[in-house]
Design a protein around this motif. Structure first.
Motif, PDB file in Angstrom:
ATOM      1  N   UNK A 157      -3.653  16.025   0.333  1.00 42.10           N
ATOM      2  CA  UNK A 157      -4.705  16.799  -0.338  1.00 42.10           C
ATOM      3  C   UNK A 157      -5.153  17.965   0.531  1.00 42.10           C
ATOM      4  N   UNK A 158      -5.392  17.699   1.809  1.00 45.57           N
ATOM      5  CA  UNK A 158      -5.810  18.767   2.724  1.00 45.57           C
ATOM      6  C   UNK A 158      -4.778  19.884   2.759  1.00 45.57           C
ATOM      7  N   UNK A 159      -3.516  19.507   2.813  1.00 47.87           N
ATOM      8  CA  UNK A 159      -2.444  20.505   2.843  1.00 47.87           C
ATOM      9  C   UNK A 159      -2.419  21.289   1.529  1.00 47.87           C
ATOM     10  N   UNK A 160      -2.586  20.583   0.413  1.00 52.49           N
ATOM     11  CA  UNK A 160      -2.556  21.229  -0.895  1.00 52.49           C
ATOM     12  C   UNK A 160      -3.743  22.179  -1.060  1.00 52.49           C
ATOM     13  N   UNK A 161      -4.917  21.751  -0.614  1.00 51.82           N
ATOM     14  CA  UNK A 161      -6.130  22.544  -0.819  1.00 51.82           C
ATOM     15  C   UNK A 161      -6.284  23.648   0.211  1.00 51.82           C
ATOM     16  N   UNK A 162      -5.756  23.473   1.392  1.00 53.54           N
ATOM     17  CA  UNK A 162      -5.811  24.425   2.501  1.00 53.54           C
ATOM     18  C   UNK A 162      -7.089  25.287   2.491  1.00 53.54           C
ATOM     19  N   UNK A 205      -3.419   4.345   5.549  1.00 55.42           N
ATOM     20  CA  UNK A 205      -2.669   4.646   4.328  1.00 55.42           C
ATOM     21  C   UNK A 205      -3.354   5.746   3.529  1.00 55.42           C
ATOM     22  N   UNK A 206      -4.675   5.653   3.379  1.00 52.85           N
ATOM     23  CA  UNK A 206      -5.404   6.693   2.644  1.00 52.85           C
ATOM     24  C   UNK A 206      -5.228   8.048   3.309  1.00 52.85           C
ATOM     25  N   UNK A 207      -5.308   8.068   4.624  1.00 55.25           N
ATOM     26  CA  UNK A 207      -5.152   9.346   5.316  1.00 55.25           C
ATOM     27  C   UNK A 207      -3.739   9.899   5.128  1.00 55.25           C
ATOM     28  N   UNK A 208      -2.757   9.044   5.341  1.00 54.79           N
ATOM     29  CA  UNK A 208      -1.358   9.481   5.282  1.00 54.79           C
ATOM     30  C   UNK A 208      -0.905   9.854   3.872  1.00 54.79           C
ATOM     31  N   UNK A 209      -1.253   9.025   2.870  1.00 52.05           N
ATOM     32  CA  UNK A 209      -0.715   9.206   1.517  1.00 52.05           C
ATOM     33  C   UNK A 209      -1.596  10.028   0.587  1.00 52.05           C
ATOM     34  N   UNK A 210      -2.888  10.154   0.913  1.00 48.95           N
ATOM     35  CA  UNK A 210      -3.775  10.876   0.001  1.00 48.95           C
ATOM     36  C   UNK A 210      -4.480  12.038   0.696  1.00 48.95           C
ATOM     37  N   UNK A 259       1.806  10.243  -4.008  1.00 52.52           N
ATOM     38  CA  UNK A 259       0.709   9.932  -4.924  1.00 52.52           C
ATOM     39  C   UNK A 259       0.340  11.148  -5.777  1.00 52.52           C
ATOM     40  N   UNK A 260       0.500  12.320  -5.207  1.00 55.74           N
ATOM     41  CA  UNK A 260       0.105  13.545  -5.900  1.00 55.74           C
ATOM     42  C   UNK A 260       1.303  14.325  -6.440  1.00 55.74           C
ATOM     43  N   UNK A 261       2.445  13.654  -6.570  1.00 53.26           N
ATOM     44  CA  UNK A 261       3.639  14.358  -7.034  1.00 53.26           C
ATOM     45  C   UNK A 261       3.401  14.970  -8.408  1.00 53.26           C
ATOM     46  N   UNK A 262       3.797  16.191  -8.538  1.00 52.29           N
ATOM     47  CA  UNK A 262       3.623  16.894  -9.803  1.00 52.29           C
ATOM     48  C   UNK A 262       2.346  17.714  -9.868  1.00 52.29           C
ATOM     49  N   UNK A 263       1.473  17.589  -8.874  1.00 50.51           N
ATOM     50  CA  UNK A 263       0.209  18.340  -8.882  1.00 50.51           C
ATOM     51  C   UNK A 263       0.293  19.519  -7.922  1.00 50.51           C
ATOM     52  N   UNK A 264      -0.442  20.553  -8.251  1.00 58.77           N
ATOM     53  CA  UNK A 264      -0.622  21.700  -7.362  1.00 58.77           C
ATOM     54  C   UNK A 264      -2.128  21.875  -7.174  1.00 58.77           C
ATOM     55  N   UNK A 265      -2.523  22.748  -6.274  1.00 55.41           N
ATOM     56  CA  UNK A 265      -3.961  22.986  -6.063  1.00 55.41           C
ATOM     57  C   UNK A 265      -4.622  23.421  -7.369  1.00 55.41           C
ATOM     58  N   UNK A 266      -3.915  24.204  -8.160  1.00 59.46           N
ATOM     59  CA  UNK A 266      -4.480  24.710  -9.414  1.00 59.46           C
ATOM     60  C   UNK A 266      -4.573  23.628 -10.492  1.00 59.46           C
ATOM     61  N   UNK A 267      -3.612  22.719 -10.508  1.00 60.56           N
ATOM     62  CA  UNK A 267      -3.590  21.692 -11.562  1.00 60.56           C
ATOM     63  C   UNK A 267      -4.201  20.367 -11.132  1.00 60.56           C
ATOM     64  N   UNK A 279       0.801  -1.231   0.000  1.00 57.88           N
ATOM     65  CA  UNK A 279       0.000   0.000   0.000  1.00 57.88           C
ATOM     66  C   UNK A 279       0.828   1.273   0.000  1.00 57.88           C
ATOM     67  N   UNK A 280       2.109   1.135   0.265  1.00 54.70           N
ATOM     68  CA  UNK A 280       2.928   2.340   0.115  1.00 54.70           C
ATOM     69  C   UNK A 280       2.738   2.805  -1.311  1.00 54.70           C
ATOM     70  N   UNK A 281       2.465   4.056  -1.474  1.00 53.92           N
ATOM     71  CA  UNK A 281       2.144   4.591  -2.794  1.00 53.92           C
ATOM     72  C   UNK A 281       3.163   4.157  -3.831  1.00 53.92           C
ATOM     73  N   UNK A 282       2.694   3.943  -5.083  1.00 54.38           N
ATOM     74  CA  UNK A 282       3.606   3.473  -6.127  1.00 54.38           C
ATOM     75  C   UNK A 282       4.817   4.366  -6.349  1.00 54.38           C
TER      76      UNK A 282
END
Length: 191
Positions: A136-141, A127-132, A76-84, A68-71
């Motif tokens: 996401x919460x931090x990115x979306x703030x 795992x979902x909380x930690x990796x996704x 998991x969200x590498x390369x994404x920003x809140x805008x993208x 379950x460690x992200x691939x």
């Protein structure tokens, strides 16, 4: 009298054996729930003794945590920003033929297959909380970031599940049209 050659001994490589077991486990857990996957099946796919799987990973639970460690090592969200983010996720969900997307969609399948498992559900939630969700919460703030992150996850899991089930409404539309609609839904979720 013909000379018989002894077969060359199999080369031992701990790192490649461990990786082969991990990949076999990923395939098995992507097809079946936690309870339906056994260490014997994983070991059999690799051609090793089940005791070796335990030796490398400690237990089925520990192996599942590793799977379950992200691939991409927890990003998991590498390369994404809140805008993208909407475009990034829509691409991920509609382009599973690409190696990175296929790994991430496979990861979502593992999550879905074992989320209801009595034995594995806590591992899946953690795992979902930690990796996704937390990233996401931090990115979306901002206001309702936790709720918005949960909605994004719901869209991701729902889309992966419907795609896996082969629901015609998604398969009838072109990838571009599906991607466009997913961007709209995900954009609404992140607002």
């Amino acid at each position: 009298m013909p000379a018989f050659a002894c077969p060359a001994p199999r080369t031992r490589n701990a790192a490649s054996t461990r990786q082969a077991m991990l990949e076999a486990a990923r395939r098995q857990f992507a097809r079946e729930s936690y309870e339906n996957v056994g260490l014997r099946e994983i070991a059999g796919e690799v051609g090793v003794d089940p005791a070796l799987v335990c030796r490398y990973f400690g237990s089925k639970e520990a192996l599942f945590r590793e799977v379950l460690r992200s691939p991409d090592d927890g990003e998991f969200l590498s390369g994404a920003t809140a805008e993208t983010l909407p475009e990034y996720l829509a691409e991920l969900l509609t382009e599973p033929r690409c190696e990175v997307s296929a790994e991430k969609v496979g990861w979502l399948l593992i999550v879905m297959h074992s989320a209801g498992s009595a034995q594995a559900s806590q591992i899946v939630r953690d795992t979902l909380h930690e990796d996704v969700l937390a990233p996401l919460e931090q990115m979306l703030s901002g206001e309702a970031a936790e709720l918005r992150a949960g909605l994004v996850l719901a869209v991701m899991l729902g889309t992966a599940m419907v795609n896996t089930m082969g629901i015609e409404s998604l398969h009838k539309s072109s990838d571009d049209r599906l991607r466009e609609k997913l961007v709209e839904v995900l954009s609404a979720a992140v607002r």
